[in-house]
Design a protein around this motif. Structure first.
Motif, PDB file in Angstrom:
ATOM      1  N   HIS A 172      36.037 -27.611   3.865  1.00 43.27           N
ATOM      2  CA  HIS A 172      34.681 -27.311   4.334  1.00 43.27           C
ATOM      3  C   HIS A 172      34.167 -26.051   3.647  1.00 43.27           C
ATOM      4  N   VAL A 173      32.870 -26.060   3.300  1.00 48.96           N
ATOM      5  CA  VAL A 173      32.255 -24.779   2.929  1.00 48.96           C
ATOM      6  C   VAL A 173      31.196 -24.453   3.976  1.00 48.96           C
ATOM      7  N   LEU A 174      30.893 -23.178   4.059  1.00 54.90           N
ATOM      8  CA  LEU A 174      29.972 -22.716   5.095  1.00 54.90           C
ATOM      9  C   LEU A 174      28.550 -23.181   4.809  1.00 54.90           C
ATOM     10  N   TYR A 175      27.866 -23.589   5.853  1.00 59.46           N
ATOM     11  CA  TYR A 175      26.454 -23.979   5.780  1.00 59.46           C
ATOM     12  C   TYR A 175      25.668 -22.857   5.112  1.00 59.46           C
ATOM     13  N   VAL A 176      24.827 -23.251   4.178  1.00 59.10           N
ATOM     14  CA  VAL A 176      24.208 -22.251   3.313  1.00 59.10           C
ATOM     15  C   VAL A 176      23.299 -21.274   4.076  1.00 59.10           C
ATOM     16  N   TRP A 177      22.698 -21.704   5.178  1.00 60.12           N
ATOM     17  CA  TRP A 177      21.832 -20.768   5.912  1.00 60.12           C
ATOM     18  C   TRP A 177      22.624 -19.715   6.685  1.00 60.12           C
ATOM     19  N   LEU A 178      23.796 -20.074   7.200  1.00 61.28           N
ATOM     20  CA  LEU A 178      24.620 -19.051   7.866  1.00 61.28           C
ATOM     21  C   LEU A 178      25.064 -18.029   6.821  1.00 61.28           C
ATOM     22  N   ASP A 179      25.424 -18.542   5.671  1.00 61.19           N
ATOM     23  CA  ASP A 179      25.791 -17.702   4.534  1.00 61.19           C
ATOM     24  C   ASP A 179      24.604 -16.804   4.144  1.00 61.19           C
ATOM     25  N   ALA A 180      23.429 -17.421   3.961  1.00 63.48           N
ATOM     26  CA  ALA A 180      22.286 -16.675   3.418  1.00 63.48           C
ATOM     27  C   ALA A 180      21.755 -15.629   4.394  1.00 63.48           C
ATOM     28  N   LEU A 181      21.579 -16.015   5.654  1.00 66.88           N
ATOM     29  CA  LEU A 181      20.985 -15.078   6.622  1.00 66.88           C
ATOM     30  C   LEU A 181      21.835 -13.817   6.777  1.00 66.88           C
ATOM     31  N   SER A 182      23.145 -14.002   6.619  1.00 66.49           N
ATOM     32  CA  SER A 182      24.029 -12.848   6.794  1.00 66.49           C
ATOM     33  C   SER A 182      23.764 -11.739   5.790  1.00 66.49           C
ATOM     34  N   ASN A 183      23.059 -12.073   4.686  1.00 62.78           N
ATOM     35  CA  ASN A 183      22.860 -11.061   3.639  1.00 62.78           C
ATOM     36  C   ASN A 183      22.219  -9.788   4.180  1.00 62.78           C
ATOM     37  N   TYR A 184      21.413  -9.950   5.252  1.00 66.02           N
ATOM     38  CA  TYR A 184      20.676  -8.795   5.747  1.00 66.02           C
ATOM     39  C   TYR A 184      21.602  -7.704   6.282  1.00 66.02           C
ATOM     40  N   ILE A 185      22.831  -8.104   6.664  1.00 63.51           N
ATOM     41  CA  ILE A 185      23.767  -7.047   7.076  1.00 63.51           C
ATOM     42  C   ILE A 185      24.936  -6.890   6.101  1.00 63.51           C
ATOM     43  N   THR A 186      25.287  -7.957   5.383  1.00 65.45           N
ATOM     44  CA  THR A 186      26.405  -7.771   4.438  1.00 65.45           C
ATOM     45  C   THR A 186      25.995  -6.771   3.345  1.00 65.45           C
ATOM     46  N   ALA A 187      24.696  -6.761   2.997  1.00 63.27           N
ATOM     47  CA  ALA A 187      24.238  -5.821   1.967  1.00 63.27           C
ATOM     48  C   ALA A 187      24.360  -4.383   2.453  1.00 63.27           C
TER      49      ALA A 187
END
Ligand code: MSP
Length: 646
Positions: A219-234
């Motif tokens: 499985h790979v992670l759903y792209v929106w869960l991945d993408a939205l997280s950018n706001y804090i991973t950055a």
């Protein structure tokens, strides 16, 4: 001193940035610059969304890795932001290790909260695209991307317990009625949540290009869960150094387009609630740009590329137009006519002329000296500042600029009434000019977030150093004598301009960087065959160096097949010695695929890739033209694939 954290969406790397992408980033830059001028500790984040099926597929079509494709496309964003003087503090790519670490840390929190479970997922599936599509995107039982037939399929997936967050979300919206802006969009979001939330599938087995699910790597992670997280991973969340996260989270504004509101105002807060993290303060869903009142779309070929406008008129003019012309919350229409009208009226006339006339008079009549003035414009000017600030805080760049232009108009009237040019050398004239100069200086400061270069040029020509809102003093002494400002925004002769782009369309659509993509999508059938040259009165001559920028090589066609649903396009696999490329050519009506295989022909190999009827093309076959039909070229003697044509 306040604190301000603003984000743009992270952009997909499967296309060229257009004016809609530029718009969102320019608005965010306006707010970031404004807050910096207020002395706020400001952080501005943008970036790219690089995982997912589209990137995976485009890369496969080119025979390169998805990361290699992302590496290439991300440069288009860096380049555009540089050209537009965007001042982001960070640029996150979802393929970076810091992002992946942060995403896994968030996922772990969702798992620890008991909000992730495995189950099977049933839905409409496109076998050709290897993808599920949401029910509402399926058109007549066909997939939305290519119209392939669809079937029902069941797949194992991890789910997020979104349903559990329906009530907490509604309570949250009640407690923060301005969470979603503009207000009308808050109502849309609330109704969506009220109508019921189903659990959300957050993994895919049909895609490889994504963040692998821990302990279950098919499985790979759903792209929106991945993408939205950018706001804090950055900000370093999950990376061991959370200094920026502690300083800046929660974000003050996620600025996004209205189409991705649900992801930001429903899913993202639910993920954060589950992870036990604070929620952002506002999500602003801005309206869209259309072109000449029609929706921009690749199939209509009306997607506006901002680069030719920046090259021709400068970044400030493009920024100003986009910020000023439409209210941020609603849709607006881009047209050359509207752009040039605003450029001439607001910039060349109202601002440019005033600045040039005033600095000229001060230089000539008062040896460049701006004195204290008589205070007659001070109250009016500071009232403008207040109006401006209210608008900027309410996230309305247009209203902020309207306030400045109302003062510019009053300033013009003030000069016309007092006629300082008729009273040269008098104290009254000196005071009039000084007063007007101080007011113009304030206008220059206020336009900085929209037009940084013009702002600086005006302040400097008046003899004042660039300042910020906290340090601004009406009475402040000049630092250098004023000098006449010229050429700030030259007036554009519309008729001349339209005649010029008619005779030189490439500088407009094709752009100076020779990125042909949008033009080719407009006329996919004709794209691979050069059209007859337009009859121009004075054909432009190239220097030998300019000509050499086109890289021409011999390529041997290994495979050829028709592009489905096109009677002209053929998909070629071409050998260039050290690499093989997929190239789509509009020669299939005349030359059947069987004829083409095995032929060695000349190709242009350094064009930007283009998509023709959904198929990526990485080069162009050269052809002559007989009665509108292509005529292929061959070498008089055998040349090896890849050999250069000079
Ligand atoms: N990758 C997602 C966003 C993930 S954010 C965690 C995405 N990318 S996008 O490249 O397709 O779109 C980025 C933004 O461009 C969106 O906010 C979208 O609304 C905006 N626009 C796309 N077309 C637009 C116009 N014509 N006008 C204005 N903005 C438009 O969605």
């Amino acid at each position: 001193m306040g604190r301000f954290y603003i984000t743009t969406p992270i952009y997909y790397v499967n296309d060229y940035p257009h004016i809609g992408h530029a718009y969102c980033t320019i608005c965010a830059d306006f707010f970031a610059r404004y807050h910096r001028l207020m002395g706020d500790d400001t952080y501005f984040l943008t970036g790219t969304d690089e995982h997912g099926q589209k990137v995976e597929k485009s890369a496969a079509a080119e025979g390169i890795t998805p990361l290699a494709l992302a590496d290439r496309v991300v440069e288009r964003y860096h380049d555009l932001w540089r050209k537009l003087s965007i001042t982001h503090d960070d640029f996150i790519r979802t393929t970076e290790a810091r992002h992946e670490r942060g995403v896994l840390a968030i996922l772990k929190r969702l798992q620890d909260a008991g909000d992730i479970y495995k189950a099977s997922y049933r839905g409409p599936y496109c076998v050709s695209c290897e993808a599920f599509f949401p029910e509402n995107q399926v058109v007549d039982g066909k997939c939305p991307d290519f119209g392939h037939p669809m079937t029902e399929l069941e797949e194992e997936s991890y789910f997020f317990r979104l349903s559990k967050y329906q009530k907490p979300l509604l309570d949250f919206y009640d407690s923060r009625p301005d969470f979603v802006l503009p207000q009308s969009r808050m109502n849309e979001v609330r109704s969506f949540v009220e109508s019921g939330l189903k659990d959300l599938s957050v993994s895919r087995t049909s895609i490889k290009w994504g963040i692998p699910f821990p302990q279950d790597e098919k499985h790979v992670l759903y792209v929106w869960l991945d993408a939205l997280s950018n706001y804090i991973t950055a900000l370093g969340f999950g990376s061991g150094d959370a200094g920026k996260y502690d300083a800046f989270w929660p974000a003050d504004v996620h600025l996004i387009g209205k189409d991705i509101l649900r992801f930001h105002a429903v899913y993202w807060p639910a993920f954060l609630m589950s992870a036990g993290l604070p929620l952002p303060k506002h999500v602003y869903g801005h309206g869209w740009w259309m072109k000449d009142s029609s929706k921009m779309s690749k199939s209509l070929g009306n997607v506006v590329d901002p680069r030719p406008y920046i090259d021709e008129f400068g970044p400030d003019a493009v920024r100003y137009f986009l910020l000023r012309d439409k209210p941020i919350g609603t849709d607006g229409s881009f047209s050359d006519e509207a752009f040039l009208d605003r450029l001439n009226a607001d910039l060349a006339n109202d601002l440019g002329n005033l600045a040039s006339r005033l600095t000229n008079l001060i230089e000539k009549q008062a040896s460049g000296k701006v004195g204290e003035g008589d205070g007659s414009l001070k109250k009016r000017s500071l009232a403008m500042l207040q109006e401006y600030e209210e608008a900027a805080k309410a996230l309305s760049p247009r209203d902020a600029l309207i306030a400045v232009w109302a003062l510019l108009s009053d300033l013009n009237k003030f000069l016309v009434e007092r006629e300082p040019w008729k009273k040269s050398g008098s104290e009254e004239a000196a005071e009039t000019l000084s007063e007007a100069a101080r007011s113009l200086r304030l206008c220059a400061l206020c336009v900085e977030p929209a037009m940084p270069a013009a702002s600086k040029a005006i302040a400097e020509s008046l003899g004042f150093a660039a300042t910020d809102f906290r340090n601004f003093r009406w009475e402040e002494a000049q630092q250098a004598p004023a000098r006449k400002l010229t050429g700030l925004f030259p007036r554009v002769d519309k008729a001349e301009y339209f005649a010029k782009i008619k005779s030189e369309p490439p500088s407009h659509q094709d752009t100076k960087g020779a990125e042909r993509k949008m033009e080719e999508e407009k006329k996919p059938e004709a794209a691979a065959v050069p059209a007859p040259a337009p009859v121009a009165p004075e054909p432009e001559r190239l220097s030998i160096d300019e000509f050499r920028r086109a890289e021409l090589r011999a390529g041997k066609i290994l495979e050829a097949e028709r592009v489905p649903k096109s009677n002209k396009l053929v998909r070629l696999i071409v050998d260039f010695g050290d690499e093989r490329r997929q190239i789509v050519a509009g020669i299939g009506k005349k030359y059947p695929p069987e004829f083409l295989a095995g032929k060695t022909c000349p190709f242009v190999v350094n064009l930007q890739p283009a998509r023709l009827m959904g198929v990526e093309s990485n080069g162009m076959i050269m052809a002559g033209n007989l009665d509108g039909e292509p005529v292929l070229l061959q070498f008089l003697e055998e040349v090896p694939p890849g050999s250069k044509i000079t």
